[in-house]
Design a protein around this motif. Structure first.
Motif, PDB file in Angstrom:
ATOM      1  N   ARG A 130       0.867  -1.182   0.000  1.00 33.33           N
ATOM      2  CA  ARG A 130       0.000   0.000   0.000  1.00 33.33           C
ATOM      3  C   ARG A 130       0.901   1.228   0.000  1.00 33.33           C
ATOM      4  NH1 ARG A 130      -5.410  -1.346   2.426  1.00 33.33           N
ATOM      5  NH2 ARG A 130      -5.209  -3.432   3.322  1.00 33.33           N
ATOM      6  N   THR A 131       0.448   2.292  -0.623  1.00 36.56           N
ATOM      7  CA  THR A 131       1.179   3.543  -0.522  1.00 36.56           C
ATOM      8  C   THR A 131       0.944   4.138   0.864  1.00 36.56           C
ATOM      9  OG1 THR A 131      -0.625   4.966  -1.276  1.00 36.56           O
ATOM     10  CG2 THR A 131       0.782   3.951  -2.990  1.00 36.56           C
ATOM     11  N   ALA A 167      -2.998  17.742   1.243  1.00 39.67           N
ATOM     12  CA  ALA A 167      -2.532  17.535  -0.123  1.00 39.67           C
ATOM     13  C   ALA A 167      -2.052  18.861  -0.694  1.00 39.67           C
ATOM     14  CB  ALA A 167      -3.659  16.967  -0.976  1.00 39.67           C
ATOM     15  N   SER A 168      -1.034  18.794  -1.536  1.00 40.24           N
ATOM     16  CA  SER A 168      -0.492  20.008  -2.151  1.00 40.24           C
ATOM     17  C   SER A 168       0.155  19.628  -3.474  1.00 40.24           C
ATOM     18  CB  SER A 168       0.532  20.672  -1.233  1.00 40.24           C
ATOM     19  OG  SER A 168       1.642  19.820  -1.018  1.00 40.24           O
ATOM     20  N   PRO A 169       0.217  20.562  -4.421  1.00 43.10           N
ATOM     21  CA  PRO A 169       0.875  20.249  -5.702  1.00 43.10           C
ATOM     22  C   PRO A 169       2.379  20.134  -5.511  1.00 43.10           C
ATOM     23  CG  PRO A 169       0.251  22.568  -5.619  1.00 43.10           C
ATOM     24  CD  PRO A 169      -0.337  21.917  -4.402  1.00 43.10           C
ATOM     25  N   PRO A 170       3.055  19.377  -6.366  1.00 42.62           N
ATOM     26  CA  PRO A 170       4.518  19.294  -6.277  1.00 42.62           C
ATOM     27  C   PRO A 170       5.140  20.662  -6.520  1.00 42.62           C
ATOM     28  CG  PRO A 170       3.639  17.604  -7.747  1.00 42.62           C
ATOM     29  CD  PRO A 170       2.522  18.541  -7.459  1.00 42.62           C
ATOM     30  N   PRO A 171       6.321  20.911  -5.990  1.00 40.19           N
ATOM     31  CA  PRO A 171       6.988  22.192  -6.246  1.00 40.19           C
ATOM     32  C   PRO A 171       7.324  22.332  -7.725  1.00 40.19           C
ATOM     33  CG  PRO A 171       8.475  20.660  -5.144  1.00 40.19           C
ATOM     34  CD  PRO A 171       7.123  20.033  -5.123  1.00 40.19           C
ATOM     35  N   LEU A 184      10.426  11.537  -9.400  1.00 36.08           N
ATOM     36  CA  LEU A 184      10.721  11.360  -7.979  1.00 36.08           C
ATOM     37  C   LEU A 184      10.077  12.461  -7.145  1.00 36.08           C
ATOM     38  CD1 LEU A 184      12.229   9.960  -5.666  1.00 36.08           C
ATOM     39  CD2 LEU A 184      14.242  11.329  -6.269  1.00 36.08           C
ATOM     40  N   VAL A 185      10.141  13.693  -7.622  1.00 37.67           N
ATOM     41  CA  VAL A 185       9.510  14.796  -6.882  1.00 37.67           C
ATOM     42  C   VAL A 185       8.016  14.527  -6.717  1.00 37.67           C
ATOM     43  CG1 VAL A 185       8.859  17.235  -7.033  1.00 37.67           C
ATOM     44  CG2 VAL A 185      11.223  16.546  -7.475  1.00 37.67           C
ATOM     45  N   GLY A 186       7.369  14.065  -7.785  1.00 40.79           N
ATOM     46  CA  GLY A 186       5.940  13.762  -7.684  1.00 40.79           C
ATOM     47  C   GLY A 186       5.654  12.623  -6.722  1.00 40.79           C
ATOM     48  N   GLU A 187       6.480  11.580  -6.756  1.00 32.62           N
ATOM     49  CA  GLU A 187       6.282  10.434  -5.872  1.00 32.62           C
ATOM     50  C   GLU A 187       6.460  10.824  -4.405  1.00 32.62           C
ATOM     51  OE1 GLU A 187       9.067   7.582  -7.268  1.00 32.62           O
ATOM     52  OE2 GLU A 187       7.950   7.126  -9.104  1.00 32.62           O
ATOM     53  N   LEU A 188       7.480  11.596  -4.115  1.00 36.78           N
ATOM     54  CA  LEU A 188       7.712  11.997  -2.727  1.00 36.78           C
ATOM     55  C   LEU A 188       6.628  12.955  -2.244  1.00 36.78           C
ATOM     56  CD1 LEU A 188      11.593  12.478  -2.543  1.00 36.78           C
ATOM     57  CD2 LEU A 188      10.223  10.467  -1.973  1.00 36.78           C
ATOM     58  N   ASN A 189       6.197  13.845  -3.110  1.00 33.69           N
ATOM     59  CA  ASN A 189       5.168  14.802  -2.702  1.00 33.69           C
ATOM     60  C   ASN A 189       3.837  14.129  -2.407  1.00 33.69           C
ATOM     61  OD1 ASN A 189       4.476  17.797  -2.500  1.00 33.69           O
ATOM     62  ND2 ASN A 189       2.908  17.081  -3.923  1.00 33.69           N
ATOM     63  N   ALA A 190       3.636  12.910  -2.936  1.00 34.22           N
ATOM     64  CA  ALA A 190       2.399  12.169  -2.673  1.00 34.22           C
ATOM     65  C   ALA A 190       2.398  11.486  -1.312  1.00 34.22           C
ATOM     66  CB  ALA A 190       2.187  11.125  -3.771  1.00 34.22           C
ATOM     67  N   ARG A 195       5.330  15.595   2.886  1.00 32.42           N
ATOM     68  CA  ARG A 195       4.686  16.914   2.869  1.00 32.42           C
ATOM     69  C   ARG A 195       4.712  17.554   4.248  1.00 32.42           C
ATOM     70  NH1 ARG A 195       0.648  14.036   0.074  1.00 32.42           N
ATOM     71  NH2 ARG A 195      -0.843  14.404   1.773  1.00 32.42           N
ATOM     72  N   GLN A 196       4.629  16.718   5.288  1.00 26.40           N
ATOM     73  CA  GLN A 196       4.644  17.228   6.649  1.00 26.40           C
ATOM     74  C   GLN A 196       5.982  17.867   6.992  1.00 26.40           C
ATOM     75  OE1 GLN A 196       4.923  14.628  10.368  1.00 26.40           O
ATOM     76  NE2 GLN A 196       2.716  14.826  10.093  1.00 26.40           N
TER      77      GLN A 196
END
Length: 263
Positions: A130-131, A167-171, A184-190, A195-196
């Motif tokens: 699971r993610t 939730a927030s958009p990737p930088p 990778l940026v998208g995966e980590l931002n999810a 994000r915390q």
């Protein structure tokens, strides 16, 4: 929980969020420095997929009565048998919630003790089945079925609030950012844990993307810099994404060795 995890009564003398004693569950120990070598991460028990098999909370259902289950609390295989159905660090958020809810960990939920149900979701997150976002949604769905003002609900909610992040958009990234780093940026931002506190991985990664796009970082130097972003979280946070973060970083570093796909 079983094994090295501790019995249901562990921590019963300490203050808890439900008891109003002000102590609250013990805080998770600080993240290990990047250079510290911790115990080896649990072996992934099945091949990872880019889209895990289980999507969305599965535990939405009837409210839990609060009656105890007749089934035993499962043995926790963390540290010695990662193939057990429950195998996660019991000092992390979910393990802490289970310890502080005491006897409520035996509460019946769909024929199993609550401790087992939470432990299996936590184990899925540890092993990549699971993610972290899916795990968080499962924890929330379980919490919402528990009796109002019960020790179990209060303790689980306390830990969920520490794991959650909006939730927030990737930088934004430069157009010339290498594709493995953009992914990778998208995966980590999810990952809510990232994000915390983006300062551990996402902030430094964004700077590396800018350097790579400008031609100031490439080849082995760039790959090594990405690899060094791993292991910045303590292993007890496996139930909220530590190992998912590390796997994504290693995969992106390896992808930098591959030639770009032809259009």
């Amino acid at each position: 929980m079983g094994g090295r995890g501790a019995s249901m009564g562990k921590g019963s003398g300490a203050s808890s969020p439900a008891a109003g004693g002000g102590g609250g569950p013990a805080q998770v120990e600080p993240a290990a420095p990047a250079t510290e070598q911790g115990p080896p991460e649990p072996e992934v028990t099945k091949p990872e997929a880019t889209e895990p098999e289980k999507a969305g909370p599965e535990m939405a259902g009837a409210p839990v009565s609060g009656q105890p289950s007749d089934a035993p609390v499962a043995e926790n295989g963390w540290g010695y048998d990662p193939d057990l159905p429950v195998s996660y660090h019991d000092d992390g958020p979910i393990g802490t919630a289970v310890k502080y809810m005491g006897a409520d960990g035996q509460m019946d939920i769909d024929g199993q003790p609550l401790a087992n149900v939470l432990g299996r979701v936590a184990t899925d997150v540890v092993h990549g089945r699971r993610t972290p976002q899916q795990g968080l949604e499962e924890y929330q769905a379980i919490r919402d079925r528990l009796p109002e003002n019960s020790q179990a609900r209060n303790c689980l909610d306390f830990e969920i609030r520490k794991m959650d992040a909006p939730a927030s958009p990737p930088p934004p990234l430069p157009d010339a950012t290498p594709e493995p780093l953009r992914r990778l940026v998208g995966e980590l931002n999810a990952i809510p844990l990232v994000r915390q506190d983006p300062s551990k991985e996402l902030g430094p990664l964004t700077e590396l993307c800018e350097q790579a796009a400008a031609g100031r970082a490439s080849g082995r130097r760039l790959k090594r810099a990405i690899q060094e972003l791993a292991n910045r979280r303590h292993e007890s946070l496996g139930d909220s994404g530590k190992f998912t973060i590390d796997r994504a970083l290693r995969a992106a570093a390896d992808a930098l060795d591959q030639p770009p796909a032809q259009p």
